[in-house]
Design a protein around this motif. Sequence first.
Motif, mmCIF file in Angstrom:
data_model
loop_
_atom_site.group_PDB
_atom_site.id
_atom_site.type_symbol
_atom_site.label_atom_id
_atom_site.label_comp_id
_atom_site.label_asym_id
_atom_site.label_seq_id
_atom_site.Cartn_x
_atom_site.Cartn_y
_atom_site.Cartn_z
ATOM 1 N N HIS A 23 -17.199 -28.507 18.337
ATOM 2 C CA HIS A 23 -18.349 -27.704 17.909
ATOM 3 C C HIS A 23 -19.672 -28.336 18.341
ATOM 4 O O HIS A 23 -20.667 -27.640 18.528
ATOM 5 C CB HIS A 23 -18.334 -27.430 16.401
ATOM 6 C CG HIS A 23 -18.401 -28.653 15.548
ATOM 7 N ND1 HIS A 23 -19.570 -29.285 15.243
ATOM 8 C CD2 HIS A 23 -17.408 -29.367 14.953
ATOM 9 C CE1 HIS A 23 -19.321 -30.324 14.484
ATOM 10 N NE2 HIS A 23 -18.023 -30.401 14.298
ATOM 11 N N CYS A 24 -19.699 -29.650 18.516
ATOM 12 C CA CYS A 24 -20.904 -30.311 19.036
ATOM 13 C C CYS A 24 -21.093 -29.963 20.511
ATOM 14 O O CYS A 24 -22.219 -29.754 20.968
ATOM 15 C CB CYS A 24 -20.793 -31.820 18.856
ATOM 16 S SG CYS A 24 -20.826 -32.350 17.126
ATOM 17 N N SER A 40 -22.244 -26.193 20.872
ATOM 18 C CA SER A 40 -23.569 -25.909 20.299
ATOM 19 C C SER A 40 -24.649 -26.862 20.821
ATOM 20 O O SER A 40 -25.777 -26.823 20.338
ATOM 21 C CB SER A 40 -23.506 -25.995 18.770
ATOM 22 O OG SER A 40 -23.306 -27.343 18.365
ATOM 23 N N ASP A 41 -24.293 -27.696 21.786
ATOM 24 C CA ASP A 41 -25.236 -28.698 22.311
ATOM 25 C C ASP A 41 -25.792 -29.591 21.206
ATOM 26 O O ASP A 41 -26.965 -29.951 21.211
ATOM 27 C CB ASP A 41 -26.390 -28.040 23.072
ATOM 28 C CG ASP A 41 -25.932 -27.388 24.365
ATOM 29 O OD1 ASP A 41 -24.987 -27.902 24.981
ATOM 30 O OD2 ASP A 41 -26.529 -26.365 24.747
ATOM 31 N N ARG A 44 -26.155 -28.882 17.947
ATOM 32 C CA ARG A 44 -26.900 -28.202 16.886
ATOM 33 C C ARG A 44 -26.066 -27.889 15.654
ATOM 34 O O ARG A 44 -26.613 -27.662 14.576
ATOM 35 C CB ARG A 44 -27.500 -26.900 17.425
ATOM 36 C CG ARG A 44 -28.530 -27.132 18.498
ATOM 37 C CD ARG A 44 -29.020 -25.836 19.045
ATOM 38 N NE ARG A 44 -27.915 -25.179 19.739
ATOM 39 C CZ ARG A 44 -28.052 -24.362 20.753
ATOM 40 N NH1 ARG A 44 -29.238 -24.050 21.187
ATOM 41 N NH2 ARG A 44 -27.006 -23.819 21.330
ATOM 42 N N SER A 45 -24.751 -27.853 15.762
ATOM 43 C CA SER A 45 -23.901 -27.366 14.671
ATOM 44 C C SER A 45 -24.096 -28.145 13.368
ATOM 45 O O SER A 45 -24.281 -27.545 12.306
ATOM 46 C CB SER A 45 -22.431 -27.400 15.089
ATOM 47 O OG SER A 45 -22.080 -28.695 15.546
#
Length: 190
Positions: free
Chosen positions: A68-69, A72-73, A75-76
Amino acid sequence: METPLTILYTYGLRGDLDVLPRLYNFIRQLKAHYREDVVQVCADDPAAPAGRVLVLDLGESCAPDVWHCQVSDGRSTLVVFDGMGYDAARVPDASLQRKMGDTVRLALVDEKTPREIGSSLLLTADAQPTTPDRLHIVMSPTEATALDGNRLTLAAVAGRQIGVAQLTQVVGRWMLTAHEVHDLPTRILP
C-alpha cells in the motif's frame, strides 16, 4: 500560570496497518490519562486551562517494500494518521506534501517546511528555528528526549511503542517534567 503540554509520538511504523487500530485505542487511552481535564464544580468557579496533548509521528510511516505504500507513493499511512487524530507527521520531502494537497488536516513537516501548531513550531533536525520565543519540537528522532532552551528533541521509539514527553511552561520558559516510553499492550483491543 503554568501551561501543561503532553506530546505523544510514534516512529518507524513502516506501513504496518494491522497495528494502527490497536495503536489508535492506546493513544486515546493515553490522551485521556495525560490530558488532566479540569472539571468546573460551580459556574462561578474559574476553571484552569486543561492540558494540551499533541500526537506526532517522527517519520518512517511507510516502507517502499509494503504494497500500500508503493501504490500510494507513501501516502496511505498518513491518511490513516489523519483519521486517527494525529496533529503532525514528518515526511521525507515536500513532494509528498504536494501530492497530499488538502486531503488531510494533519500538518506535514519536512526539512524545508516547518509547521506551527498552537504556540509550538515543528521542524526537522536540519531546519533552523525562526522564532526563538516559542517551543521548537524537533520531528527527527534522537538518542534521548531532552530540552535545550526552547528546543525539544524526542528519543526514537520502536514501531509498537508510544513516546511521551510532558512539558510545563512557566513565565515563558518551558521545562521538561517527564518523559517515558510505553509498549503497545498485547491485549489491547482495536
